[in-house]
Design a protein around this motif. Structure first.
Motif, mmCIF file in Angstrom:
data_model
loop_
_atom_site.group_PDB
_atom_site.id
_atom_site.type_symbol
_atom_site.label_atom_id
_atom_site.label_comp_id
_atom_site.label_asym_id
_atom_site.label_seq_id
_atom_site.Cartn_x
_atom_site.Cartn_y
_atom_site.Cartn_z
ATOM 1 N N VAL A 1 -10.038 -5.965 -9.599
ATOM 2 C CA VAL A 1 -11.205 -6.397 -10.372
ATOM 3 C C VAL A 1 -11.803 -7.625 -9.693
ATOM 4 N N GLY A 2 -13.017 -7.476 -9.221
ATOM 5 C CA GLY A 2 -13.701 -8.548 -8.500
ATOM 6 C C GLY A 2 -13.689 -8.374 -6.998
ATOM 7 N N ARG A 3 -12.897 -7.437 -6.500
ATOM 8 C CA ARG A 3 -12.802 -7.198 -5.063
ATOM 9 C C ARG A 3 -13.887 -6.223 -4.615
ATOM 10 N N THR A 4 -14.215 -6.262 -3.339
ATOM 11 C CA THR A 4 -15.176 -5.330 -2.753
ATOM 12 C C THR A 4 -14.421 -4.110 -2.249
ATOM 13 N N SER A 5 -14.999 -2.950 -2.454
ATOM 14 C CA SER A 5 -14.349 -1.701 -2.050
ATOM 15 C C SER A 5 -14.047 -1.691 -0.560
ATOM 16 N N GLY A 6 -12.922 -1.074 -0.230
ATOM 17 C CA GLY A 6 -12.549 -0.885 1.165
ATOM 18 C C GLY A 6 -12.088 -2.119 1.896
ATOM 19 N N THR A 7 -11.526 -3.097 1.183
ATOM 20 C CA THR A 7 -11.198 -4.371 1.837
ATOM 21 C C THR A 7 -9.722 -4.784 1.784
ATOM 22 N N VAL A 8 -8.836 -3.918 1.316
ATOM 23 C CA VAL A 8 -7.414 -4.290 1.302
ATOM 24 C C VAL A 8 -6.887 -4.232 2.731
ATOM 25 N N PRO A 9 -6.358 -5.340 3.231
ATOM 26 C CA PRO A 9 -5.834 -5.348 4.599
ATOM 27 C C PRO A 9 -4.728 -4.315 4.796
ATOM 28 N N TYR B 1 -8.914 3.140 4.859
ATOM 29 C CA TYR B 1 -9.882 3.697 3.921
ATOM 30 C C TYR B 1 -10.739 4.783 4.564
ATOM 31 N N SER B 2 -11.296 5.638 3.714
ATOM 32 C CA SER B 2 -12.289 6.600 4.168
ATOM 33 C C SER B 2 -13.556 5.814 4.527
ATOM 34 N N PRO B 3 -14.363 6.341 5.436
ATOM 35 C CA PRO B 3 -15.644 5.679 5.728
ATOM 36 C C PRO B 3 -16.492 5.510 4.456
ATOM 37 N N ALA B 4 -16.427 6.485 3.560
ATOM 38 C CA ALA B 4 -17.214 6.392 2.325
ATOM 39 C C ALA B 4 -16.844 5.145 1.525
ATOM 40 N N MET B 5 -15.560 4.881 1.389
ATOM 41 C CA MET B 5 -15.113 3.721 0.615
ATOM 42 C C MET B 5 -15.419 2.423 1.357
ATOM 43 N N LYS B 6 -15.190 2.408 2.661
ATOM 44 C CA LYS B 6 -15.462 1.198 3.449
ATOM 45 C C LYS B 6 -16.939 0.830 3.419
ATOM 46 N N PRO C 1 -18.733 10.648 -2.861
ATOM 47 C CA PRO C 1 -18.446 11.769 -1.958
ATOM 48 C C PRO C 1 -17.861 11.252 -0.641
ATOM 49 N N GLY C 2 -16.797 11.905 -0.203
ATOM 50 C CA GLY C 2 -16.145 11.498 1.031
ATOM 51 C C GLY C 2 -14.934 10.613 0.826
ATOM 52 N N THR C 3 -14.659 10.220 -0.419
ATOM 53 C CA THR C 3 -13.474 9.411 -0.677
ATOM 54 C C THR C 3 -12.221 10.241 -0.414
ATOM 55 N N LYS C 4 -11.141 9.566 -0.043
ATOM 56 C CA LYS C 4 -9.867 10.251 0.167
ATOM 57 C C LYS C 4 -9.118 10.438 -1.154
ATOM 58 N N MET C 5 -9.577 9.774 -2.196
ATOM 59 C CA MET C 5 -8.889 9.855 -3.481
ATOM 60 C C MET C 5 -9.165 11.215 -4.120
ATOM 61 N N ASN D 1 0.844 -1.188 0.000
ATOM 62 C CA ASN D 1 0.000 0.000 0.000
ATOM 63 C C ASN D 1 0.877 1.236 0.000
ATOM 64 N N ARG D 2 0.415 2.249 -0.679
ATOM 65 C CA ARG D 2 1.101 3.545 -0.691
ATOM 66 C C ARG D 2 0.112 4.564 -0.130
ATOM 67 N N LEU D 3 0.060 5.737 -0.703
ATOM 68 C CA LEU D 3 -0.942 6.716 -0.308
ATOM 69 C C LEU D 3 -2.337 6.138 -0.571
ATOM 70 N N GLY D 4 -2.438 5.317 -1.604
ATOM 71 C CA GLY D 4 -3.651 4.570 -1.919
ATOM 72 C C GLY D 4 -3.370 3.088 -1.747
ATOM 73 N N PRO D 5 -4.421 2.276 -1.721
ATOM 74 C CA PRO D 5 -4.219 0.837 -1.533
ATOM 75 C C PRO D 5 -3.626 0.162 -2.768
ATOM 76 N N SER D 6 -3.062 -1.009 -2.560
ATOM 77 C CA SER D 6 -2.611 -1.828 -3.675
ATOM 78 C C SER D 6 -3.816 -2.139 -4.562
ATOM 79 N N LEU D 7 -3.605 -2.089 -5.866
ATOM 80 C CA LEU D 7 -4.680 -2.430 -6.796
ATOM 81 C C LEU D 7 -4.545 -3.856 -7.316
ATOM 82 N N ALA D 8 -3.686 -4.637 -6.689
ATOM 83 C CA ALA D 8 -3.574 -6.054 -7.043
ATOM 84 C C ALA D 8 -4.904 -6.732 -6.772
ATOM 85 N N GLY D 9 -5.464 -7.353 -7.776
ATOM 86 C CA GLY D 9 -6.730 -8.061 -7.615
ATOM 87 C C GLY D 9 -7.940 -7.166 -7.442
#
Length: 124
Positions: free
Chosen positions: A56-64, A68-73, A96-100, A46-54
């Motif tokens: 596609v098919g993942r649920t938002s806000g779930t990278v260990p 995440y912002s509450p909006a994304m989670k 709205p509310g994303t940190k991105m 992870n960097r300033l943003g989460p790893s984008l590995a995988g």
């Protein structure tokens, strides 16, 4: 000469989410260069943003390990071609509310290519 209705219909087809299904992963890798200051496709990195590995098919806000912002989670979006296309067009407007703070990718072909790259580059 192409009639205006045919030209308009062609433009709609080109700009549609269906285009994302036919994106060019090699071109998408070049588009991903815009994302690399904050993201990587390396699993668990992870960097300033989460790893984008995988992504596609993942649920938002779930990278260990990523804060995440509450909006994304709370969005519980399953990232697929359609949801990624919409989000990447205007992240702040679409969540709205994303940190991105990235303004987005207005070009549908860039989004299609990026999604194709993410789908192939992150299969682990």
């Amino acid at each position: 000469m192409i009639s205006k209705p045919v030209a308009f219909a062609t433009a709609l087809l080109i700009a549609s989410p269906a285009l994302a299904q036919t994106g060019d992963a090699a071109r998408g890798k070049a588009v991903f260069a815009r994302c690399m200051a904050c993201h990587t496709v390396d699993p668990g990195v992870n960097r300033l943003g989460p790893s984008l590995a995988g992504v596609v098919g993942r649920t938002s806000g779930t990278v260990p390990g990523f804060a995440y912002s509450p909006a994304m989670k709370n969005a519980k979006i399953r990232w697929d071609t359609k949801s990624l296309d919409a989000y990447l067009a205007k992240p702040i407007a679409n969540m709205p509310g994303t940190k991105m703070v990235f303004a987005g990718l207005p070009n549908p072909a860039d989004r299609a290519n990026l999604i194709a790259y993410l789908a192939t580059a992150t299969k682990k």
